[in-house]
Design an enzyme around this catalytic site. Structure first.
Site, mmCIF file in Angstrom:
data_model
loop_
_atom_site.group_PDB
_atom_site.id
_atom_site.type_symbol
_atom_site.label_atom_id
_atom_site.label_comp_id
_atom_site.label_asym_id
_atom_site.label_seq_id
_atom_site.Cartn_x
_atom_site.Cartn_y
_atom_site.Cartn_z
ATOM 1 N N ALA A 154 1.843 3.552 -78.849
ATOM 2 C CA ALA A 154 1.366 3.306 -80.016
ATOM 3 C C ALA A 154 1.592 1.834 -80.000
ATOM 4 C CB ALA A 154 2.193 3.785 -80.988
ATOM 5 N N HIS A 155 0.379 0.969 -80.702
ATOM 6 C CA HIS A 155 0.428 -0.438 -80.734
ATOM 7 C C HIS A 155 -0.632 -0.868 -81.921
ATOM 8 C CE1 HIS A 155 -3.151 -1.752 -78.599
ATOM 9 N NE2 HIS A 155 -2.914 -0.630 -77.720
ATOM 10 N N ALA A 156 -0.731 -1.885 -82.456
ATOM 11 C CA ALA A 156 -1.658 -2.501 -83.247
ATOM 12 C C ALA A 156 -1.929 -3.682 -82.797
ATOM 13 C CB ALA A 156 -1.314 -2.421 -84.710
ATOM 14 N N LEU A 168 4.631 -0.619 -78.989
ATOM 15 C CA LEU A 168 4.432 -2.004 -78.247
ATOM 16 C C LEU A 168 4.066 -2.906 -79.730
ATOM 17 C CD1 LEU A 168 3.673 -4.375 -76.384
ATOM 18 C CD2 LEU A 168 1.487 -3.034 -76.087
#
Lengths: 196, 92
Positions: free
Chosen positions: A76-78, A114
């Site tokens: 998971a990240h943005a 992350l």
């Protein structure tokens, strides 16, 4: 040993994934709750503000469950944003597997979070994490760990073992001489390539 | 030869794809330039690429692009990357 000191200040994975960023045996009812848990771990370690958690969830809403990068593992990240305070990783192991809607890699047991303030600062640590997770035995050990300290110790032991393993290598002209971060990564890459 | 790794944002899974592809190309003995693009810029970047590697999910959003698309299920499994890249490059 200057190069090792330099590598340390740039931050190996273990320094970007402190025990505060690790949650073990989390119960999550759905993928949102699972991503929220890893977001809270990033916040707890000081890597992000709470807004980043919402940005990670919005990413999956917008782009789909492609973040399930391997069987049982979600990354998971943005995007880099004001909600990222520094490069950070988080790991949540789930008490029960959770479906993310991925056609091949569901259900998820391990959620990695992350946070990256830019596009390059996390590259080496991400490579280390990918190599760490690529081994089924290490994955199992991670899932069987009972507390964050145990998972942090697994990561530390992996980094040390890899660095020790890289030390005798400079008899060959590996790029970077095997002492810098990049050199160690190169040596490790060749090693895992040889096994596979 | 230019290979484009496409992911949602170009800094998570796309980076993993690029790293794995670098190792796989070494194994296969193939020289190629590797670039990462996010899904928003992938169509434009694809015009100068010879091959695209991405996930099944994102491949569906890239239908109609010129280069051949290799879809990867497990982004940390080097063997899958070697096998699929090898087949796409005629080295399988």
């Amino acid at each position: 040993m200057r190069s090792l000191e330099l590598a340390a200040t740039e931050g190996p994975l273990s320094s970007r994934l402190p025990p505060e960023a690790i949650r073990v045996g989390v119960t999550a009812g759905d993928w949102r709750a699972a991503v929220r848990a890893v977001g809270e771990a990033l916040v707890a370690s000081g890597a992000t503000t709470a807004a980043y958690t919402d940005e990670m969830i919005a990413t999956v809403d917008a782009l789909g469950p492609y973040i399930v990068i391997a069987p049982g593992i979600a990354l998971a990240h943005a995007r880099p944003s004001g909600a990222v305070r520094r490069t950070g990783f988080a790991i949540v192991t789930l008490a029960e597997p959770v479906a993310f809607g991925h056609t091949e890699n569901d259900p998820v047991r391990i959620v990695v979070g992350l946070a990256a303030p830019d596009e390059t600062g996390h590259v080496d640590a991400l490579a280390t994490l990918a190599d760490f997770l690529a081994d089924p035995d290490r994955q199992r050990a991670l899932l069987e760990a009972h507390d964050p300290a145990a998972i942090h110790a697994l990561v530390l032991a992996y980094e040390r073992g890899r660095d020790d393993g890289a030390a005798p290598a400079p008899t060959r002209p590996v790029e970077g001489g095997g002492e810098t971060d990049t050199g160690a990564a190169e040596t490790k890459a060749e090693r895992s390539g040889g096994i596979a | 030869m230019k290979i484009l790794a496409v992911c949602g944002m170009g800094l998570g899974s796309g980076l993993l794809l690029r790293m794995q592809a670098e190792k796989a190309l070494r194994t296969l003995g193939v020289q190629a330039d590797l670039e990462v693009a996010d899904i928003g810029t992938a169509r434009a970047a694809a015009q100068t690429a010879d091959l695209i590697i991405t996930s099944n999910e994102l491949a569906q959003q890239l239908q109609g692009v010129k280069p051949k698309i290799v879809t990867i299920s497990n982004f940390i499994d080097l063997q899958e990357m070697v096998t699929k890249l090898g087949a796409a490059l005629g080295k399988g």
